[in-house]
Write an enzyme that holds these catalytic residues in place. Structure first.
Site, PDB file in Angstrom:
ATOM      1  N   ASN A  24       0.833  -1.200   0.000  1.00 40.10           N
ATOM      2  CA  ASN A  24       0.000   0.000   0.000  1.00 40.10           C
ATOM      3  C   ASN A  24       0.871   1.255   0.000  1.00 40.10           C
ATOM      4  OD1 ASN A  24      -2.368   1.621   0.191  1.00 40.10           O
ATOM      5  ND2 ASN A  24      -3.348   0.020   1.408  1.00 40.10           N
TER       6      ASN A  24
ATOM      7  N   HIS B 150      23.595   3.055  11.362  1.00 39.91           N
ATOM      8  CA  HIS B 150      24.660   4.034  11.582  1.00 39.91           C
ATOM      9  C   HIS B 150      25.237   3.815  12.982  1.00 39.91           C
ATOM     10  CE1 HIS B 150      23.484   6.169   7.964  1.00 39.91           C
ATOM     11  NE2 HIS B 150      22.244   6.144   8.396  1.00 39.91           N
TER      12      HIS B 150
ATOM     13  N   GLY C 286      -0.325  -1.317   9.348  1.00 43.08           N
ATOM     14  CA  GLY C 286       0.037   0.069   9.083  1.00 43.08           C
ATOM     15  C   GLY C 286       1.040   0.637  10.075  1.00 43.08           C
TER      16      GLY C 286
ATOM     17  N   THR D 114      12.159  -5.766  16.322  1.00 40.26           N
ATOM     18  CA  THR D 114      13.591  -5.608  16.579  1.00 40.26           C
ATOM     19  C   THR D 114      14.364  -6.916  16.530  1.00 40.26           C
ATOM     20  OG1 THR D 114      13.275  -5.859  18.964  1.00 40.26           O
ATOM     21  CG2 THR D 114      13.107  -3.624  18.068  1.00 40.26           C
ATOM     22  N   LYS D 115      13.647  -8.056  16.509  1.00 39.19           N
ATOM     23  CA  LYS D 115      14.328  -9.358  16.494  1.00 39.19           C
ATOM     24  C   LYS D 115      13.507 -10.335  15.674  1.00 39.19           C
ATOM     25  CE  LYS D 115      12.324 -10.743  20.940  1.00 39.19           C
ATOM     26  NZ  LYS D 115      12.623 -11.170  22.326  1.00 39.19           N
TER      27      LYS D 115
ATOM     28  N   ARG E  77       6.322  -8.097  20.481  1.00 41.94           N
ATOM     29  CA  ARG E  77       6.337  -9.361  21.223  1.00 41.94           C
ATOM     30  C   ARG E  77       5.209 -10.253  20.717  1.00 41.94           C
ATOM     31  NH1 ARG E  77       7.653  -5.438  25.055  1.00 41.94           N
ATOM     32  NH2 ARG E  77       9.559  -5.857  26.242  1.00 41.94           N
TER      33      ARG E  77
ATOM     34  N   LYS F  98       0.018 -13.854  20.186  1.00 44.43           N
ATOM     35  CA  LYS F  98      -0.917 -14.917  19.809  1.00 44.43           C
ATOM     36  C   LYS F  98      -0.210 -15.910  18.901  1.00 44.43           C
ATOM     37  CE  LYS F  98      -5.486 -15.535  17.632  1.00 44.43           C
ATOM     38  NZ  LYS F  98      -6.598 -14.816  16.928  1.00 44.43           N
TER      39      LYS F  98
END
Length: 204
Positions: free
Chosen positions: A98, A128, A156, A179-180, A194, A197
């Site tokens: 989108n 950076h 979104g 982040t992981k 995290r 579900k």
């Protein structure tokens, strides 16, 4: 390969070396003239993509000109969008993006089949230094690849950070910051994202 008619052989050789370092995850000069030209050509391809949106014959061609590879001619990329290079992004079959999405593909971005990106999804490979002194160096750029599996829905304004792998059958909630790595068949939400579900795998 990009058009190189405005670049000397010496500059081209140095630029290709910088590109190899960039794709290998090594520090590189983002201001290199050859890399700068690649980003300019990406902007031209993005403009051509927007202009071809309502042309059923030219639109698939415009997507293929922008991206490194495309799984089929059913891909849809709504404008406006932004890619650093475009050619470092590879998508599978049934891809939908989108509008207002950003992919900073300094490293390779691999996206599987049947992946949906909602508005304003951001996929970052670029990094950076966190050391302020190091950021003053010419070699301030580095990148890590991102991989997204099959049948993934990214909500979104979600953000996917450098080096992340997302498994098959995953839903990333709107506004999540991933982040992981994310395993198969889960829903993730929050900042940092995290697992909230577990879901049943889709029948093949």
């Amino acid at each position: 390969m990009a058009s190189t008619h405005h670049i000397t052989d010496d500059v081209l050789a140095k630029g290709l070396a910088e590109e190899r370092k960039m794709l290998a995850g090594e520090p590189y000069r983002g201001s290199d003239p050859y890399l700068t030209q690649l980003r300019m050509e990406s902007r031209h391809n993005i403009k051509a993509l927007a202009e071809a949106r309502d042309d059923t014959q030219e639109f698939p061609k415009a997507i293929r000109n922008l991206l490194g590879s495309v799984g089929d001619d059913n891909a849809i990329i709504e404008s406006p969008v932004y890619f650093d290079y475009g050619k470092n992004t590879h998508v599978g079959k049934g891809f939908y993006m989108n509008g207002m999405c950003t992919i900073l593909d300094c490293a390779r971005v691999d996206i599987g089949d049947d992946v949906l990106l909602a508005p304003n999804v951001q996929i970052y490979t670029a990094e950076h230094p966190t050391d302020p002194a190091a950021r003053l160096s010419e070699l301030i750029n580095s990148a890590r690849p991102v991989k997204i599996g099959n049948n993934v829905w990214i909500g979104g304004s979600a953000v996917i950070l450098p080096g992340v792998t997302i498994g098959d059958g995953v839903t990333v909630a709107a506004g999540a910051v991933v982040t992981k790595d994310v395993p198969d068949n889960v829903v993730v939400a929050g900042n940092p994202a995290r697992i909230v579900k577990h879901v049943k795998p889709a029948d093949n």
